[in-house]
Structure formats: structure tokens, C-alpha cells
Design a protein around this motif. Structure first.
Motif, PDB file in Angstrom:
ATOM      1  N   VAL A  14     -38.137  10.577 -18.352  1.00 31.16           N
ATOM      2  CA  VAL A  14     -39.151  11.636 -18.296  1.00 31.16           C
ATOM      3  C   VAL A  14     -38.468  12.995 -18.156  1.00 31.16           C
ATOM      4  N   GLN A  15     -37.470  13.062 -17.285  1.00 27.99           N
ATOM      5  CA  GLN A  15     -36.765  14.328 -17.057  1.00 27.99           C
ATOM      6  C   GLN A  15     -36.032  14.787 -18.317  1.00 27.99           C
ATOM      7  N   SER A  16     -35.425  13.852 -19.023  1.00 28.39           N
ATOM      8  CA  SER A  16     -34.717  14.226 -20.250  1.00 28.39           C
ATOM      9  C   SER A  16     -35.681  14.741 -21.307  1.00 28.39           C
ATOM     10  N   GLU A  17     -36.882  14.146 -21.357  1.00 30.60           N
ATOM     11  CA  GLU A  17     -37.909  14.631 -22.283  1.00 30.60           C
ATOM     12  C   GLU A  17     -38.344  16.041 -21.898  1.00 30.60           C
ATOM     13  N   LYS A  18     -38.502  16.281 -20.594  1.00 29.58           N
ATOM     14  CA  LYS A  18     -38.869  17.613 -20.119  1.00 29.58           C
ATOM     15  C   LYS A  18     -37.819  18.645 -20.520  1.00 29.58           C
ATOM     16  N   ASP A  19     -36.564  18.305 -20.296  1.00 35.25           N
ATOM     17  CA  ASP A  19     -35.469  19.236 -20.612  1.00 35.25           C
ATOM     18  C   ASP A  19     -35.422  19.540 -22.105  1.00 35.25           C
ATOM     19  N   LEU A  20     -35.594  18.509 -22.928  1.00 37.80           N
ATOM     20  CA  LEU A  20     -35.562  18.689 -24.376  1.00 37.80           C
ATOM     21  C   LEU A  20     -36.710  19.576 -24.844  1.00 37.80           C
ATOM     22  N   ILE A  21     -37.908  19.303 -24.319  1.00 33.38           N
ATOM     23  CA  ILE A  21     -39.087  20.078 -24.706  1.00 33.38           C
ATOM     24  C   ILE A  21     -38.935  21.537 -24.293  1.00 33.38           C
ATOM     25  N   ILE A  72     -48.294  24.724 -21.443  1.00 34.78           N
ATOM     26  CA  ILE A  72     -47.690  24.418 -22.741  1.00 34.78           C
ATOM     27  C   ILE A  72     -46.726  23.237 -22.619  1.00 34.78           C
ATOM     28  N   LEU A  73     -45.858  23.305 -21.613  1.00 31.41           N
ATOM     29  CA  LEU A  73     -44.856  22.251 -21.445  1.00 31.41           C
ATOM     30  C   LEU A  73     -45.485  20.919 -21.056  1.00 31.41           C
ATOM     31  N   ASP A  74     -46.515  20.969 -20.188  1.00 35.15           N
ATOM     32  CA  ASP A  74     -47.201  19.738 -19.785  1.00 35.15           C
ATOM     33  C   ASP A  74     -47.888  19.073 -20.974  1.00 35.15           C
ATOM     34  N   GLY A  75     -48.500  19.902 -21.827  1.00 31.20           N
ATOM     35  CA  GLY A  75     -49.175  19.366 -23.003  1.00 31.20           C
ATOM     36  C   GLY A  75     -48.205  18.698 -23.962  1.00 31.20           C
ATOM     37  N   LYS A  76     -47.061  19.329 -24.173  1.00 33.86           N
ATOM     38  CA  LYS A  76     -46.056  18.760 -25.074  1.00 33.86           C
ATOM     39  C   LYS A  76     -45.432  17.499 -24.475  1.00 33.86           C
ATOM     40  N   LEU A  77     -45.232  17.506 -23.157  1.00 27.55           N
ATOM     41  CA  LEU A  77     -44.674  16.322 -22.504  1.00 27.55           C
ATOM     42  C   LEU A  77     -45.638  15.151 -22.611  1.00 27.55           C
ATOM     43  N   ASN A  78     -46.907  15.400 -22.373  1.00 30.22           N
ATOM     44  CA  ASN A  78     -47.907  14.346 -22.459  1.00 30.22           C
ATOM     45  C   ASN A  78     -47.937  13.749 -23.865  1.00 30.22           C
ATOM     46  N   LYS A  79     -47.837  14.605 -24.875  1.00 28.27           N
ATOM     47  CA  LYS A  79     -47.838  14.137 -26.264  1.00 28.27           C
ATOM     48  C   LYS A  79     -46.599  13.297 -26.543  1.00 28.27           C
ATOM     49  N   ALA A  80     -45.446  13.749 -26.045  1.00 31.69           N
ATOM     50  CA  ALA A  80     -44.190  13.026 -26.277  1.00 31.69           C
ATOM     51  C   ALA A  80     -44.200  11.659 -25.605  1.00 31.69           C
TER      52      ALA A  80
END
Length: 219
Positions: free
Chosen positions: A119-126, A145-153
Motif C-alpha cells: 500500500v505504501q509503495s502504491e502511495k509513493d508511486l502515485i 486527489i491522492l486518496d482517489g487515485k490510491l483507491n482506484k489502484a
């Protein structure tokens, strides 16, 4: 208003719900079949939430092999009783899940299976990829914005969150809950394994001309 026995029977055949519940929903829907089906669906999903905590230790392990033999899937789907495990509805659902895994290639069954470091790596990438989008924006907007993209990923790699391959208007979780409403037991996709020919193998690309030259030089 009066509800005919034939309408009750038709609704039962289309939804798998009990006779009394079908009649009740038809009465509330004033005889409109589609509206009654929607009422049953809503109530079924609510019932599914109540059943989610019940132990599901029976079920099946089923497989799906893609037509060309390059992709294979094993999946375990659980229910509460051996009787339900043998029903056509349950076994068909398990096969559909295996087919879905073959087609959509999820990595995890449910969101809470995803390790924190992933999850953290996805957050960092996004965050890195969104630098231009979030530049100069207020913190609360950036978080949205970041939460929305993380949820989608995360949804994209989670089986239950993915659009169901046979009905993309529903998620796999929604289809599961509809089955719970139909059969009256808790249903849980426990685990899966997906195999693809050549996956993970590093294929060495050799220059054929250079190889021939080397062989001729040795002669």
C-alpha cells in the motif's frame, strides 16, 4: 391490490427468493415485476451483510483453463453447508470466479489482504506521478486527489473490487452478495492461484547471427 400466484412464481423463479417475500415485494411494488426485483435485491444485499460473519467451511475448489492452455486458475470458494456446495448456482459461481481471475489477473482477494508495504509503495508511486496535478493545491485537495487515485489502484488489484468480467456494471463483491441472497448462506472467496505459461521466466534474447559466427569461428 391482488397479486396473482403466477406473478409470485415468476418472481421466485427469477430471483430464488422465498414465496412470501416475493409476494410481499410485489405488493409493495404494486405488481411491477422489475420494481419488485429491485426491492428483493436491496433486501438481499442487506441480508448478505448479516450473514457475512457466519462460518463458511464447506465449498469447492474448482479450476479454469483458458482455451489455448496458456492460463490456468485454481480457486477455493466457501459456503456453510455441503448441500449448497453441490448446487448448480454455487458451482456455477465458483467457475465464474475462476474464469474472472484468469481474465482480470487480480493479486489479492480482498483489500485487507494487501500488505502495508505494498500500500505504501502504491502511495509513493502515485504521489510521484501526480506531482504536476497537485502542485500548488491546498492540502485537503491534495489528499482527496491522492486518496482517489490510491483507491482506484488498489481496486484494480483486488478481486472483490474488480468489475465482474461477465457483468462489468457490478463488482465481484456485489455478485457474491447477490448469490448469498439467493442461496441464504454466507459465501466467501477464500483464495486463488493463477498460472500463466512462462510467467517469471527471464528469456535470454541472443543474437542469432552472432551465435552462428561464433560457431563457425570455432570450426
Amino acid at each position: 391490490m391482488s397479486i396473482s400466484a403466477q406473478d409470485v412464481k415468476t418472481l421466485r423463479e427469477r430471483t430464488g427468493a422465498g414465496m412470501m417475500e416475493c409476494k410481499k415485494c410485489l405488493t409493495e411494488a404494486e405488481g411491477e415485476m422489475e420494481k419488485a426485483m429491485e426491492l428483493l435485491k436491496q433486501r438481499g444485499l442487506a441480508q448478505a451483510e448479516k450473514k457475512a460473519g457466519r462460518t463458511a467451511a464447506e465449498g469447492v475448489v474448482t479450476s479454469y483453463i483458458h482455451g489455448n492452455g496458456h492460463i490456468g486458475v485454481l480457486v477455493e470458494v466457501n459456503c456453510e453447508t455441503d448441500f449448497v456446495a453441490k448446487t448448480d448456482d454455487f458451482q456455477s459461481f465458483a467457475r465464474d470466479i475462476a474464469m474472472h481471475v484468469a481474465a482480470s489477473n487480480p493479486e489479492f482477494v480482498r483489500r485487507d489482504n494487501i500488505p502495508e508495504d505494498r500500500v505504501q509503495s502504491e502511495k509513493d508511486l502515485i504521489k510521484a506521478q501526480s506531482a504536476d496535478d497537485i502542485a500548488g493545491k491546498p492540502d485537503h485537495v491534495v489528499d482527496q486527489i491522492l486518496d482517489g487515485k490510491l483507491n482506484k489502484a488498489l481496486s484494480a488489484i483486488t478481486l472483490l473490487d474488480q468489475p465482474f468480467v461477465k457483468d462489468p456494471d457490478k463488482t465481484v463483491e456485489e455478485v457474491t452478495k447477490e448469490l448469498v441472497a439467493t442461496i441464504g448462506e454466507n459465501v466467501r472467496v477464500r483464495r486463488f492461484e493463477r498460472y500463466e505459461v512462462g510467467e517469471g521466466i527471464e528469456v535470454e534474447q541472443e543474437d542469432f547471427a552472432e551465435e552462428v559466427k561464433a560457431q563457425l569461428g570455432e570450426e
